[in-house]
Design a protein around this motif. Structure first.
Motif, PDB file in Angstrom:
ATOM      1  N   ASN A   8       1.093  -1.126  -0.105  1.00  0.00           N
ATOM      2  CA  ASN A   8       0.295  -0.130  -0.054  1.00  0.00           C
ATOM      3  C   ASN A   8       1.222   1.000  -0.202  1.00  0.00           C
ATOM      4  N   GLN A  12       0.712   3.841  -3.169  1.00  0.00           N
ATOM      5  CA  GLN A  12       0.496   5.452  -2.718  1.00  0.00           C
ATOM      6  C   GLN A  12       1.522   6.751  -2.696  1.00  0.00           C
ATOM      7  N   GLY A 162       3.349  10.503  -4.739  1.00  0.00           N
ATOM      8  CA  GLY A 162       2.755   9.833  -4.763  1.00  0.00           C
ATOM      9  C   GLY A 162       2.458  10.410  -6.943  1.00  0.00           C
TER      10      GLY A 162
END
Ligand SMILES: O=C(O)CCC(=O)C(=O)O
Length: 252
Positions: A8, A12, A162
């Motif tokens: 994750n 992200q 990101g």
């Protein structure tokens, strides 16, 4: 095996650090080999003076003009580099990130030992590696093994978390596809910058579509990092392009 939290984090942020993943005796061996290959100036390599990034010597004939920025073709250079390129933990981690059953190393990109020398290293401005690469998608992951400490002071990597997901064009690039550092439209995004601090044996995995940059080395110790680029079985180099000169190497 990465945890779901680590996956994750990568999804992200576009990067993930695997701490102390290479054993210290292996890092010592690979560093010794690297220093030897640099001393012997074993080709192919790229000179700082050729890239002409900020801070690099003006020409190959200037003082420091023969400074090596990277040793190319790491995979073909030595079994130690191949061992790292095919390291099960790295291969399986990137397979998890890319959700692919088959992983390939692209020998045309990175596939190198990056060096930063104290006196003659350059600054690498904010860019995405994918800017000059030719693939059908952006799903490529770089692995960056630190052979020593890396920080802003010695030219370690900075990332924009990101940014691998920025698909709009609200940021402004120059002709060479570097983010223009003082452009007002880029300021809020550049304020996100994070330094990736690494110790010998740490490995940074990062999306080749994630903006990254690096400063000059302001210490008196050379920095060495081993970098490879991988993709899964749904990513293809465009035929005849610079990403397609050498065929992908299946690593697992
Ligand atoms: O070590 C550096 O200066 C950054 C290298 C880099 O980002 C690249 O070659 O794509």
């Amino acid at each position: 095996m990465l945890s779901q939290t680590q996956i994750n984090q990568f999804i992200q942020n576009g990067y993930l650090v695997l701490r102390q993943i290479a054993k210290s005796d292996f890092v010592e061996k690979i560093k010794t080999e690297t220093i030897q290959q640099l001393d012997q100036r074993i080709e192919p390599y790229e000179l700082e003076a050729i890239v002409q990034y900020p801070g690099s010597p003006n020409s190959v004939n200037d003082i420091g003009g023969d400074t090596i920025r990277r040793l190319r073709q790491a995979y073909a250079r030595h079994d130690l580099y191949r061992q790292w390129a095919t390291n099960t933990l790295i291969v399986e981690s990137i397979k998890q990130i890319l959700q692919t059953d088959q992983l390939y190393l692209n020998p045309n990109h990175h596939n190198s030992i990056m060096t930063k020398t104290p006196k003659y290293s350059s600054q690498t401005n904010w860019h995405r590696d994918t800017r000059y690469w030719n693939f059908n998608n952006k799903y490529l992951v770089n692995s960056w093994l630190a052979m020593g400490s890396e920080s802003n002071e010695n030219g370690g990597l900075l990332v924009l978390p990101g940014s691998h997901r920025w698909d709009d064009d609200s940021f402004v690039l120059d002709d060479e596809q570097f983010l223009i550092a003082d452009h007002p439209a880029n300021q809020s995004r550049l304020s996100l910058a994070q330094t990736v601090e690494l110790e010998a044996g740490d490995c940074l995995l990062f999306s080749a579509h994630c903006f990254h940059a690096a400063a000059q080395n302001k210490t008196d110790i050379v920095k060495h990092s081993l970098v490879f680029t991988y993709h899964g079985d749904r990513t293809f180099a465009e035929q005849g392009s610079s990403s397609d000169v050498m065929k992908p190497i299946f690593v697992g």
